[in-house]
Design an enzyme around this catalytic site. Sequence first.
Site, mmCIF file in Angstrom:
data_model
loop_
_atom_site.group_PDB
_atom_site.id
_atom_site.type_symbol
_atom_site.label_atom_id
_atom_site.label_comp_id
_atom_site.label_asym_id
_atom_site.label_seq_id
_atom_site.Cartn_x
_atom_site.Cartn_y
_atom_site.Cartn_z
ATOM 1 N N TRP A 325 0.979 -1.478 -0.083
ATOM 2 C CA TRP A 325 0.225 -0.052 0.249
ATOM 3 C C TRP A 325 0.934 1.128 0.001
ATOM 4 O O TRP A 325 0.623 2.390 0.022
ATOM 5 C CB TRP A 325 -0.726 -0.245 1.153
ATOM 6 C CG TRP A 325 -0.068 0.048 2.639
ATOM 7 C CD1 TRP A 325 0.608 -0.338 3.205
ATOM 8 C CD2 TRP A 325 -0.508 0.777 3.542
ATOM 9 N NE1 TRP A 325 0.999 -0.209 3.610
ATOM 10 C CE2 TRP A 325 0.166 0.521 4.480
ATOM 11 C CE3 TRP A 325 -1.718 1.556 3.807
ATOM 12 C CZ2 TRP A 325 0.500 1.327 5.405
ATOM 13 C CZ3 TRP A 325 -1.752 3.041 5.486
ATOM 14 C CH2 TRP A 325 -0.493 2.138 6.163
ATOM 15 N N GLU A 467 0.654 -2.861 12.599
ATOM 16 C CA GLU A 467 0.155 -4.152 12.651
ATOM 17 C C GLU A 467 1.011 -4.602 14.047
ATOM 18 O O GLU A 467 0.837 -5.949 13.858
ATOM 19 C CB GLU A 467 1.753 -4.717 11.627
ATOM 20 C CG GLU A 467 2.044 -4.581 10.318
ATOM 21 C CD GLU A 467 3.014 -4.640 8.875
ATOM 22 O OE1 GLU A 467 3.831 -4.444 9.293
ATOM 23 O OE2 GLU A 467 2.409 -4.628 7.624
ATOM 24 N N GLN A 582 2.795 2.362 13.805
ATOM 25 C CA GLN A 582 3.018 3.362 13.486
ATOM 26 C C GLN A 582 1.357 4.546 13.050
ATOM 27 O O GLN A 582 0.428 3.313 13.782
ATOM 28 C CB GLN A 582 3.220 2.682 11.321
ATOM 29 C CG GLN A 582 2.761 1.908 11.128
ATOM 30 C CD GLN A 582 2.874 1.463 9.889
ATOM 31 O OE1 GLN A 582 3.065 -0.241 10.277
ATOM 32 N NE2 GLN A 582 2.872 1.612 8.883
HETATM 33 C C1 BGC Z 1 5.246 -1.810 7.472
HETATM 34 C C2 BGC Z 1 4.161 -1.773 6.220
HETATM 35 C C3 BGC Z 1 4.394 -1.363 5.137
HETATM 36 C C4 BGC Z 1 5.662 -2.630 4.804
HETATM 37 C C5 BGC Z 1 6.010 -2.147 3.438
HETATM 38 C C6 BGC Z 1 5.977 -2.913 7.131
HETATM 39 O O1 BGC Z 1 7.100 -2.748 8.453
HETATM 40 O O2 BGC Z 1 3.897 -2.047 9.323
HETATM 41 O O3 BGC Z 1 2.962 -0.566 6.217
HETATM 42 O O4 BGC Z 1 3.157 -1.354 4.046
HETATM 43 O O5 BGC Z 1 6.658 -2.198 5.915
HETATM 44 O O6 BGC Z 1 6.969 -0.697 3.684
#
Ligand code: BGC
Length: 767
Positions: A325, A467, A582
């Site tokens: 995303w 996450e 985040q």
């Molecule tokens: C983040 C995601 C992101 C991904 C790629 C992850 O560490 O939590 O939001 O899309 O990295 O950058």
Amino acid sequence: MSWIVEEIGFDPNRITTNGNKFMLGNGAMGYRGTLEEFKKEQLPACTLAGLYDKVGDQWREPINAPNGLFTQLILNGEILSPLTSRYDSHRVALNIRDATYHRDTAFVVGDNRIEVRTRRFLSMEHLDLILMKVEFRCSQDCEITVRTGIDGDVWDINGPHLQEYELSAGDGLIGLSCITQELKKSVSVAEGITLVGAAEEVLIQDSLSMLREIQIKCFAGETYGFTKYVAVGFGDQREQVSKTVQSRVREAMRDRYETLLHRHALHWERKWELSDVEIEGDDDAQFALRYSIYQLHIIAPTESEKVSIPARGLSGQVYKGAVFWDTEMFMLPFFLYSQPKIARNLVMYRVHTLDGARRKAAEYGYRGAYYAWESQDTGDDACTLFNITDVFTNRPMRTYFRDKQVHISADAAYGIWQYYEFTGDDSVLLEGGAEVLLECARFFYSYSYYKEEKNRYEILDVTGPDEYHERVNNNAFTNELVRTTLEIAFKAMAVLESKYPEAYASLMEKLDFSEDLGKLSSMLGQLYTPQPDPATLVIEQFDGYSKLEDVDLRTLKSRIMDKNEYLGGGNGLATTTQILKQADVVLMLHLFKNRFSQEVKKANWEYYEPRTEHGSSLSSCVYALVAADIGNSDWAYPYFMRTATIDLTGDSKQYVGTLYIGGTHPAANGGAWMAAVLGFAGLHLREGKVLFQPSLPEHWQSIAFPIQIRGQQFRVNVTATEVVILSDNRNKLQQTFQVGTEERTIEPGGRSSFPNEGKRRGDGLAG
Ligand code: BGC
């Protein structure tokens, strides 16, 4: 103001970091900033956009092509390299204005001082072409052996991907062609050199490499050198691909290095004309922001709508070369305002991967389109169910990124609609964009739950942007984006129905959508989206979040036992606390800045900021954006600088669990642009009107930049006292702008100076 990124001296510990920092690229390939003599241990890579391969049950990842720039200079049997030789000076530099890489080293062998100078670029005109000029001069007469050619012993993370090597030589060119393991695609590299002064050459080949060896008698003080012309291609027909790269090299050798460099530089000049942001009063910010913009340019697909931008750009195979995303949410705005053609390619990528998204939805028992969390060429999900390895047990850990980060479908839809709103380009809707929007809306209907007793639809069992908290209910960000997806789907249908009734009818029929209309509209009317608490104004990130342990970040970090341990997942330290990885709610407040009052934004910024670990490089820029929005540029500034310098300092998370995640950070690069232009300059597009609500850092005298809206070009200059907008002479349409509370329409070629009413801390809190 300098456009040069440089490092003087050689530090073997910075080889990996500098590979990222000094990267070149042209959207079709990336070439890491490693030295010409390096072998795969130092991680050189020529990473190809859009070609992926899988070996056995290892991760599928992009292909690194054989290294056509490989070159070693040898004196008395010694390979000249700062890794093993004596040298008295070493410098590498990147000129970000014309995207050229410069390397200067003075080696010392006995009493002989050998100065080596190389220059290279990846043509922005011919996207399959790489050029390099090598020059050297010795302080004593000697004989130098030049070993140069194509090194096919490439660095792979989950390889080897290339097999069936075929080496060739003829008509002055050498070639290497190989086949990928999974899709049996051909990858070919051709190389030609022009050498000043005739010299005998011997071809040296092993099973993986094709090299030339040339002895050059050097007289003290004289400069010797050669130019390498390298073309890289891939495709289905081996012979055809090889022929294409060979003829590209021949053509390039006819055109010559200087001409090609000049034409390449013209492309870059145009790129900067369309995108350069000038900051007065802050050289560090200026430099970091330009560098971030450079990083975006080198990975942007200028000619293909079949690829998008991977989360680590083209800096190698990290993160499986997958598209997340990140593109829609963090990079797209830069391209929308500066090069909408590239923005179009990026959103069309989601059209081309729609079938993959349909397969994923079906796999989980849903209808519509559930986009891949980690998307590659087909749109099937490259994300594994066990995406992280636990550092304590060394066992794979079950993660729910793939299964539960449903917001990805809403992000894809949002991106398409953003493009449409910025450009008014119906063709994207007609060529599949509308279909994507409808299929995403349909997916969310089939994912949602209707809770009878509350008479509302809820979105349960999801993972939001944060996450560290998996499988939660009613994540505020996700629900708001789902609602937006439904709204967008209806808007797109309205456009088609009124302007293209036939296309509308055939889409409805193709998708058998008429029954879905009533369902979607009921869901839109009754969808639950978490709202600010009336007393505190804080929006709960998901159901029950506020009941989690409210620990501060320092205390949480004091519990860490291994610096690489993963804080989320089943046993993660953050999982049971309010610490988030985040920006989550705060990102929603940025995306929907008009839906929430300034008081709400401030209350949530203040609540979530101390609880955010910024474990993702996507986080800082969001805090910068919302801080600037609420008039706190001094809160925003450190977050902006952190985002903008990430690939210059190389200070970012390198491991999650045992997984290497280094590389470049395009989302942060896009975030730096957003923080400066959308944050500090306060640019915002709303219903066709361009708004500015500036909130400049105190020490900035001005920020100036070009923008493009609906095909019209404007130049904006924001100072502490005024916002000056110039409409380009070639514009055809007038455009309405609003600065603070003042609204004016500017005619083509016109200029208007608005007073900058400014925004200081707490300003505009009345909503
Ligand atoms: C983040 C995601 C992101 C991904 C790629 C992850 O560490 O939590 O939001 O899309 O990295 O950058």
